[in-house]
Scaffold this motif. Structure first.
Motif, PDB file in Angstrom:
ATOM      1  N   UNK A  63      35.826  42.250  48.417  1.00 62.24           N
ATOM      2  CA  UNK A  63      35.190  40.962  48.112  1.00 62.24           C
ATOM      3  C   UNK A  63      35.589  39.942  49.171  1.00 62.24           C
ATOM      4  N   UNK A  64      34.641  39.279  49.830  1.00 61.30           N
ATOM      5  CA  UNK A  64      34.986  38.229  50.792  1.00 61.30           C
ATOM      6  C   UNK A  64      35.752  37.094  50.118  1.00 61.30           C
ATOM      7  N   UNK A  65      36.629  36.444  50.863  1.00 59.15           N
ATOM      8  CA  UNK A  65      37.453  35.388  50.266  1.00 59.15           C
ATOM      9  C   UNK A  65      36.586  34.281  49.671  1.00 59.15           C
ATOM     10  N   UNK A  66      35.495  33.933  50.337  1.00 53.74           N
ATOM     11  CA  UNK A  66      34.655  32.844  49.822  1.00 53.74           C
ATOM     12  C   UNK A  66      34.024  33.217  48.484  1.00 53.74           C
ATOM     13  N   UNK A  67      33.643  34.487  48.342  1.00 55.39           N
ATOM     14  CA  UNK A  67      33.099  34.946  47.064  1.00 55.39           C
ATOM     15  C   UNK A  67      34.174  34.857  45.982  1.00 55.39           C
ATOM     16  N   UNK A  68      35.421  35.175  46.361  1.00 56.25           N
ATOM     17  CA  UNK A  68      36.512  35.076  45.399  1.00 56.25           C
ATOM     18  C   UNK A  68      36.739  33.654  44.930  1.00 56.25           C
ATOM     19  N   UNK A  69      36.660  32.713  45.857  1.00 55.98           N
ATOM     20  CA  UNK A  69      36.800  31.301  45.481  1.00 55.98           C
ATOM     21  C   UNK A  69      35.642  30.879  44.582  1.00 55.98           C
ATOM     22  N   UNK A  70      34.429  31.299  44.930  1.00 59.90           N
ATOM     23  CA  UNK A  70      33.265  30.962  44.110  1.00 59.90           C
ATOM     24  C   UNK A  70      33.398  31.543  42.707  1.00 59.90           C
ATOM     25  N   UNK A  71      33.911  32.770  42.616  1.00 57.42           N
ATOM     26  CA  UNK A  71      34.080  33.396  41.295  1.00 57.42           C
ATOM     27  C   UNK A  71      35.090  32.620  40.458  1.00 57.42           C
ATOM     28  N   UNK A  72      36.165  32.159  41.095  1.00 56.67           N
ATOM     29  CA  UNK A  72      37.161  31.379  40.361  1.00 56.67           C
ATOM     30  C   UNK A  72      36.574  30.050  39.890  1.00 56.67           C
ATOM     31  N   UNK A  73      35.798  29.400  40.745  1.00 60.00           N
ATOM     32  CA  UNK A  73      35.138  28.155  40.340  1.00 60.00           C
ATOM     33  C   UNK A  73      34.135  28.410  39.219  1.00 60.00           C
ATOM     34  N   UNK A  77      30.364  27.987  34.745  1.00 62.32           N
ATOM     35  CA  UNK A  77      29.487  29.163  34.897  1.00 62.32           C
ATOM     36  C   UNK A  77      28.173  28.871  35.618  1.00 62.32           C
ATOM     37  N   UNK A  78      27.767  27.597  35.645  1.00 59.43           N
ATOM     38  CA  UNK A  78      26.508  27.245  36.297  1.00 59.43           C
ATOM     39  C   UNK A  78      26.697  26.908  37.783  1.00 59.43           C
ATOM     40  N   UNK A  79      27.863  27.199  38.342  1.00 58.10           N
ATOM     41  CA  UNK A  79      28.118  26.894  39.747  1.00 58.10           C
ATOM     42  C   UNK A  79      27.035  27.476  40.652  1.00 58.10           C
ATOM     43  N   UNK A  80      26.511  26.659  41.565  1.00 60.48           N
ATOM     44  CA  UNK A  80      25.583  27.127  42.597  1.00 60.48           C
ATOM     45  C   UNK A  80      26.398  27.399  43.858  1.00 60.48           C
ATOM     46  N   UNK A  81      26.209  28.565  44.458  1.00 61.70           N
ATOM     47  CA  UNK A  81      27.022  28.987  45.601  1.00 61.70           C
ATOM     48  C   UNK A  81      26.122  29.479  46.722  1.00 61.70           C
ATOM     49  N   UNK A 117      43.354  34.793  35.624  1.00 56.83           N
ATOM     50  CA  UNK A 117      43.805  33.776  34.674  1.00 56.83           C
ATOM     51  C   UNK A 117      44.466  32.604  35.394  1.00 56.83           C
ATOM     52  N   UNK A 118      45.314  32.904  36.395  1.00 59.09           N
ATOM     53  CA  UNK A 118      45.961  31.829  37.131  1.00 59.09           C
ATOM     54  C   UNK A 118      44.945  31.042  37.950  1.00 59.09           C
ATOM     55  N   UNK A 119      43.976  31.734  38.557  1.00 58.93           N
ATOM     56  CA  UNK A 119      42.947  31.043  39.329  1.00 58.93           C
ATOM     57  C   UNK A 119      42.190  30.057  38.447  1.00 58.93           C
ATOM     58  N   UNK A 120      41.830  30.484  37.261  1.00 61.70           N
ATOM     59  CA  UNK A 120      41.119  29.604  36.329  1.00 61.70           C
ATOM     60  C   UNK A 120      41.986  28.419  35.932  1.00 61.70           C
ATOM     61  N   UNK A 121      43.273  28.684  35.672  1.00 60.98           N
ATOM     62  CA  UNK A 121      44.180  27.604  35.278  1.00 60.98           C
ATOM     63  C   UNK A 121      44.301  26.551  36.377  1.00 60.98           C
ATOM     64  N   UNK A 122      44.407  27.008  37.627  1.00 61.81           N
ATOM     65  CA  UNK A 122      44.550  26.068  38.733  1.00 61.81           C
ATOM     66  C   UNK A 122      43.295  25.229  38.948  1.00 61.81           C
ATOM     67  N   UNK A 123      42.143  25.779  38.586  1.00 58.20           N
ATOM     68  CA  UNK A 123      40.871  25.095  38.835  1.00 58.20           C
ATOM     69  C   UNK A 123      40.255  24.489  37.576  1.00 58.20           C
ATOM     70  N   UNK A 124      41.012  24.444  36.498  1.00 56.68           N
ATOM     71  CA  UNK A 124      40.467  23.944  35.232  1.00 56.68           C
ATOM     72  C   UNK A 124      39.883  22.550  35.372  1.00 56.68           C
ATOM     73  N   UNK A 125      40.500  21.720  36.201  1.00 58.00           N
ATOM     74  CA  UNK A 125      40.019  20.339  36.365  1.00 58.00           C
ATOM     75  C   UNK A 125      39.015  20.190  37.512  1.00 58.00           C
ATOM     76  N   UNK A 126      38.590  21.292  38.103  1.00 57.66           N
ATOM     77  CA  UNK A 126      37.670  21.219  39.241  1.00 57.66           C
ATOM     78  C   UNK A 126      36.339  20.595  38.817  1.00 57.66           C
ATOM     79  N   UNK A 127      35.867  19.594  39.547  1.00 61.22           N
ATOM     80  CA  UNK A 127      34.600  18.950  39.193  1.00 61.22           C
ATOM     81  C   UNK A 127      33.397  19.575  39.881  1.00 61.22           C
ATOM     82  N   UNK A 128      33.631  20.506  40.814  1.00 57.96           N
ATOM     83  CA  UNK A 128      32.577  20.937  41.724  1.00 57.96           C
ATOM     84  C   UNK A 128      31.591  21.892  41.064  1.00 57.96           C
TER      85      UNK A 128
END
Length: 230
Positions: free
Chosen positions: A53-63, A68-72, A18-29
């Motif tokens: 889970x690798x850290x990069x996967x965790x960041x991608x999941x938060x983004x 939901x259409x994020x390409x990683x 929940x906090x990860x989503x809140x911090x990235x709510x304005x993310x344009x990526x």
């Protein structure tokens, strides 16, 4: 982010979905690429109580919780030096046309018999500059600085890792990139973030690195959450 194991929700250095989503709510990526070495590739040694889970996967999941259409795409490989990251991964990264890139490299250079900080910095600059020229937001990670290896005396390794952190910080300043200095993280003093080899971080280390990266992206976006607590 994924549902987490028993200990992770109570780790003050990790972050809740929940906090990860809140911090990235304005993310344009919408297109996220990762370049680097074994630390960027993951997943690291398992650690009881933490999702593997690798850290990069965790960041991608938060983004992805925001878009939901994020390409990683994770191009990282085990143990390439910075020059090999540039040669093998940069072209593929640019072809992917990302708008966000994470670069975590230089650790393999540190482990060589002779560490040439100037050469490593120059190669990392040759990775970061083309990405920035293409309009990509770039995150540069400096690895945890208290790892150990039987190949180098601990004091030599720490000096090299500190130098790498300083050089990546300078690169970030010069290129308008975002710097995540894990060597300055309070968890760096905890040997429990490393696997049995003392060098590669385990699942807990990856969870902490993901949280630190997400928090830093939140700061970049102007959204401030608790510095360590969820």
């Amino acid at each position: 982010m994924n549902a987490r194991s028993a200990d992770e929700p109570y780790d003050p250095y990790c972050i809740s979905p929940a906090m990860a989503t809140e911090l990235l709510t304005q993310a344009p990526w919408r297109r996220f690429v990762v370049l680097g070495d074994a630390f960027a590739e993951g997943p690291g040694e398992p650690c009881e109580g933490y999702d593997d889970v690798p850290w990069a996967h965790g960041v991608a999941a938060a983004l992805r919780s925001v878009h939901p259409d994020l390409a990683y795409l994770n191009l990282a490989q085990r143990n390439p030096i910075a020059a090999e990251v540039r040669a093998r991964q940069l072209g593929k990264a640019l072809t992917f046309q990302p708008d966000l890139a994470a670069v975590a490299a230089g650790g393999s250079d540190v482990l060589r018999e002779s560490f040439d900080a100037d050469a490593t910095e120059a190669e990392l600059a040759r990775v970061i500059a083309p990405l920035r020229d293409a309009g990509v937001e770039v995150v540069i990670l400096a690895p945890f600085g208290s790892g150990s290896t039987g190949d180098l005396p601990r004091d030599v390794l720490r000096r090299r890792l500190q130098l790498l952190a300083e050089r990546t910080y300078d690169l970030a300043l010069r290129n308008g990139a975002i710097h995540v200095d894990l060597s300055a993280h309070p968890a760096d003093a905890d040997p429990g973030i490393f696997g049995a080899d003392g060098w590669h971080v385990n699942a807990r280390g990856h969870a902490i690195a993901a949280a630190a990266t997400i928090r830093r992206l939140g700061v970049h976006l102007g959204v401030y959450g608790p510095p360590t607590l969820h």
